[in-house]
Design an enzyme around this catalytic site. Structure first.
Site, PDB file in Angstrom:
ATOM      1  N   LYS A 238      -6.437   4.385 -36.988  1.00 49.08           N
ATOM      2  CA  LYS A 238      -7.660   4.150 -36.209  1.00 49.08           C
ATOM      3  C   LYS A 238      -8.912   4.419 -37.028  1.00 49.08           C
ATOM      4  CE  LYS A 238      -5.413   3.051 -32.444  1.00 49.08           C
ATOM      5  NZ  LYS A 238      -5.491   1.735 -31.790  1.00 49.08           N
TER       6      LYS A 238
ATOM      7  N   LYS B 126     -12.919  -0.078 -38.948  1.00 43.43           N
ATOM      8  CA  LYS B 126     -11.619  -0.246 -39.618  1.00 43.43           C
ATOM      9  C   LYS B 126     -11.731  -1.349 -40.667  1.00 43.43           C
ATOM     10  CE  LYS B 126      -9.458   0.846 -35.230  1.00 43.43           C
ATOM     11  NZ  LYS B 126      -9.579   0.140 -33.963  1.00 43.43           N
TER      12      LYS B 126
ATOM     13  N   GLU C  81      -5.784  -7.688 -33.077  1.00 45.04           N
ATOM     14  CA  GLU C  81      -6.069  -8.934 -32.351  1.00 45.04           C
ATOM     15  C   GLU C  81      -7.493  -8.886 -31.808  1.00 45.04           C
ATOM     16  OE1 GLU C  81      -2.925  -9.050 -29.433  1.00 45.04           O
ATOM     17  OE2 GLU C  81      -1.852 -10.589 -30.556  1.00 45.04           O
TER      18      GLU C  81
END
Ligand code: FMN
Length: 217
Positions: free
Chosen positions: A14, A74, A165
């Site tokens: 994360k 990220k 996604e």
């Protein structure tokens, strides 16, 4: 790392450590996993955009704005971000290109092998085009198969990873001119080293019980 340890200990990162770069050998191994990913009838509908520089990652991050901003750090802080893309059609040109490549690679060693391969592949393509009418979904399955292989490969190699996604496929396609090339983005995967902020590293993994997931007959 052995496979059982790898799949049990890998997790979705994360938060990545900014400024960390993966060794080139690790990157090469990940790219090999993608390049040699299997696909139905060797249709090879995938294409991969690889960002490995701050500029490349910033371009990728244009697709993680607004509702997808939770993924932006990220993308910016990973070492490498890969956009797994698919073709928008399995056109004649692509089918001919695959057949020629197979011939150059020495796949047709007996008389008639080339014709048979062409006929078999085209019968599958025609089935998906005309009967099932699901060519895009079929191609997308091949891309997700590549994602699965990529994530398992990363785990075995001890490389931290995040599948995503949560991004704007249209924005990413526009940024990299993918649609003009007959391509569209499907899913992202970021790789690097987890930071102290990676809360997921400290959480236990959660999966449905084994008895519920498997039926042994
Ligand atoms: C196809 C796919 C898309 C995902 N998209 C995101 C995402 O956009 N952002 C994110 O933080 N995690 C994303 N995840 C991570 C999942 O939430 C995670 O894999 C799941 O909760 C299981 O946890 P684990 O990967 O740590 O074992 C995605 C995972 C997959 C397989």
């Amino acid at each position: 790392m052995n496979l059982i340890d790898a799949v049990q200990t890998r997790h979705t990162v994360k938060a990545f450590e900014p400024g960390y770069s993966l060794p080139q050998a690790s990157v090469d191994a990940l790219l090999a996993a993608l390049h040699y990913s299997p696909s139905s009838v060797n249709s090879q509908p995938s294409h991969f955009v690889v960002a490995s520089t701050p500029e490349g990652r910033e371009r990728m991050a244009k697709a993680t704005q607004g509702g997808f901003s939770y993924n932006e750090p990220k993308v910016l802080n990973a070492s490498h971000v890969i956009a797994l893309c698919m073709r928008t059609d399995l056109d004649e040109g692509h089918l001919d290109t695959i057949l020629s490549q197979e011939e150059r690679d020495g796949r047709f060693q007996v008389d008639g092998a080339k014709g048979l391969q062409n006929k078999t592949r085209r019968s599958y393509v025609d089935m998906h085009r005309y009967e099932l009418r699901d060519v895009p979904q079929w191609m997308e399955k091949q891309v997700y198969l590549a994602l699965g292989g990529l994530l398992v490969s990363a785990a075995v190699l001890g490389i931290d990873a995040t599948p995503m996604e949560g991004f704007d496929s249209r924005a990413l396609d526009l940024e990299f001119g993918l649609r003009e090339r007959g391509l569209t983005s499907v899913v992202l995967a970021a790789f690097g080293r987890r930071s102290d902020q990676d809360f997921n590293a400290r959480l236990p993994k959660s999966r449905l019980p084994r008895e519920q997931v498997f039926t042994f007959v």
